[in-house]
Design a protein around this motif. Structure first.
Motif, mmCIF file in Angstrom:
data_model
loop_
_atom_site.group_PDB
_atom_site.id
_atom_site.type_symbol
_atom_site.label_atom_id
_atom_site.label_comp_id
_atom_site.label_asym_id
_atom_site.label_seq_id
_atom_site.Cartn_x
_atom_site.Cartn_y
_atom_site.Cartn_z
ATOM 1 N N THR A 34 35.022 46.523 28.713
ATOM 2 C CA THR A 34 35.541 45.528 27.771
ATOM 3 C C THR A 34 36.887 45.971 27.226
ATOM 4 O O THR A 34 37.816 45.168 27.119
ATOM 5 C CB THR A 34 34.544 45.335 26.622
ATOM 6 O OG1 THR A 34 33.282 44.970 27.173
ATOM 7 C CG2 THR A 34 34.996 44.248 25.675
ATOM 8 N N GLU A 36 39.068 47.950 28.666
ATOM 9 C CA GLU A 36 40.066 47.838 29.726
ATOM 10 C C GLU A 36 40.447 46.382 29.967
ATOM 11 O O GLU A 36 41.620 46.057 30.147
ATOM 12 C CB GLU A 36 39.544 48.466 31.002
ATOM 13 C CG GLU A 36 39.383 49.974 30.917
ATOM 14 C CD GLU A 36 38.621 50.546 32.100
ATOM 15 O OE1 GLU A 36 38.210 49.768 32.976
ATOM 16 O OE2 GLU A 36 38.448 51.768 32.137
ATOM 17 N N ASP A 37 39.452 45.490 29.968
ATOM 18 C CA ASP A 37 39.734 44.070 30.168
ATOM 19 C C ASP A 37 40.602 43.523 29.042
ATOM 20 O O ASP A 37 41.520 42.734 29.273
ATOM 21 C CB ASP A 37 38.433 43.274 30.271
ATOM 22 C CG ASP A 37 37.694 43.546 31.568
ATOM 23 O OD1 ASP A 37 38.300 44.125 32.494
ATOM 24 O OD2 ASP A 37 36.505 43.176 31.657
ATOM 25 N N ASP A 38 40.310 43.933 27.795
ATOM 26 C CA ASP A 38 41.118 43.479 26.661
ATOM 27 C C ASP A 38 42.552 43.978 26.772
ATOM 28 O O ASP A 38 43.492 43.245 26.456
ATOM 29 C CB ASP A 38 40.495 43.948 25.343
ATOM 30 C CG ASP A 38 39.172 43.250 25.043
ATOM 31 O OD1 ASP A 38 38.899 42.183 25.656
ATOM 32 O OD2 ASP A 38 38.411 43.780 24.199
ATOM 33 N N VAL A 40 44.198 44.644 29.536
ATOM 34 C CA VAL A 40 44.858 43.884 30.602
ATOM 35 C C VAL A 40 45.197 42.482 30.122
ATOM 36 O O VAL A 40 46.300 41.978 30.362
ATOM 37 C CB VAL A 40 43.974 43.850 31.867
ATOM 38 C CG1 VAL A 40 44.528 42.860 32.883
ATOM 39 C CG2 VAL A 40 43.870 45.233 32.473
ATOM 40 N N ASP A 41 44.272 41.841 29.423
ATOM 41 C CA ASP A 41 44.540 40.501 28.899
ATOM 42 C C ASP A 41 45.709 40.507 27.918
ATOM 43 O O ASP A 41 46.547 39.599 27.928
ATOM 44 C CB ASP A 41 43.288 39.941 28.220
ATOM 45 C CG ASP A 41 42.188 39.614 29.215
ATOM 46 O OD1 ASP A 41 42.487 39.477 30.426
ATOM 47 O OD2 ASP A 41 41.018 39.501 28.790
ATOM 48 N N ALA A 42 45.783 41.533 27.067
ATOM 49 C CA ALA A 42 46.886 41.627 26.116
ATOM 50 C C ALA A 42 48.210 41.835 26.840
ATOM 51 O O ALA A 42 49.230 41.239 26.466
ATOM 52 C CB ALA A 42 46.632 42.760 25.134
ATOM 53 N N ILE A 44 48.971 40.865 29.883
ATOM 54 C CA ILE A 44 49.322 39.606 30.544
ATOM 55 C C ILE A 44 49.871 38.609 29.535
ATOM 56 O O ILE A 44 50.866 37.918 29.789
ATOM 57 C CB ILE A 44 48.109 39.035 31.302
ATOM 58 C CG1 ILE A 44 47.782 39.924 32.501
ATOM 59 C CG2 ILE A 44 48.363 37.596 31.742
ATOM 60 C CD1 ILE A 44 46.498 39.558 33.207
ATOM 61 N N ALA A 45 49.249 38.536 28.355
ATOM 62 C CA ALA A 45 49.722 37.616 27.321
ATOM 63 C C ALA A 45 51.127 37.995 26.860
ATOM 64 O O ALA A 45 51.979 37.113 26.657
ATOM 65 C CB ALA A 45 48.753 37.623 26.142
ATOM 66 N N GLU A 48 53.579 36.933 29.596
ATOM 67 C CA GLU A 48 53.785 35.478 29.631
ATOM 68 C C GLU A 48 54.620 35.006 28.455
ATOM 69 O O GLU A 48 55.486 34.146 28.607
ATOM 70 C CB GLU A 48 52.440 34.758 29.668
ATOM 71 C CG GLU A 48 51.732 34.883 30.997
ATOM 72 C CD GLU A 48 50.376 34.204 30.995
ATOM 73 O OE1 GLU A 48 49.914 33.772 29.917
ATOM 74 O OE2 GLU A 48 49.769 34.129 32.073
#
Length: 59
Positions: A34, A36-38, A40-42, A44-45, A48
């Motif tokens: 979780t 690591e996923d957070d 990566v999501d941050a 990417i955000a 963008e």
């Protein structure tokens, strides 16, 4: 005895390689997934939003 000295380096490298693969597989998932996923999501955000502020779209 030459065959022993010829086989030692490949065997040592094979053991090291297997241990690296086992470590990678064991570190996948679990409680850190979780986090690591957070991360990566941050990332990417952020990428963008930086892309959108650098080149605003003309609608």
């Amino acid at each position: 005895m030459d065959y022993v000295s010829a086989l030692v380096p490949p065997v040592v490298m094979a053991v090291f390689f297997v241990s690296v693969i086992v470590t990678i597989v064991k570190s996948q998932g679990g409680p850190n997934k979780t986090k690591e996923d957070d991360a990566v999501d941050a990332a990417i955000a952020r990428a963008e939003s930086a892309k959108q502020t650098a080149r605003p779209e003309n609608v």
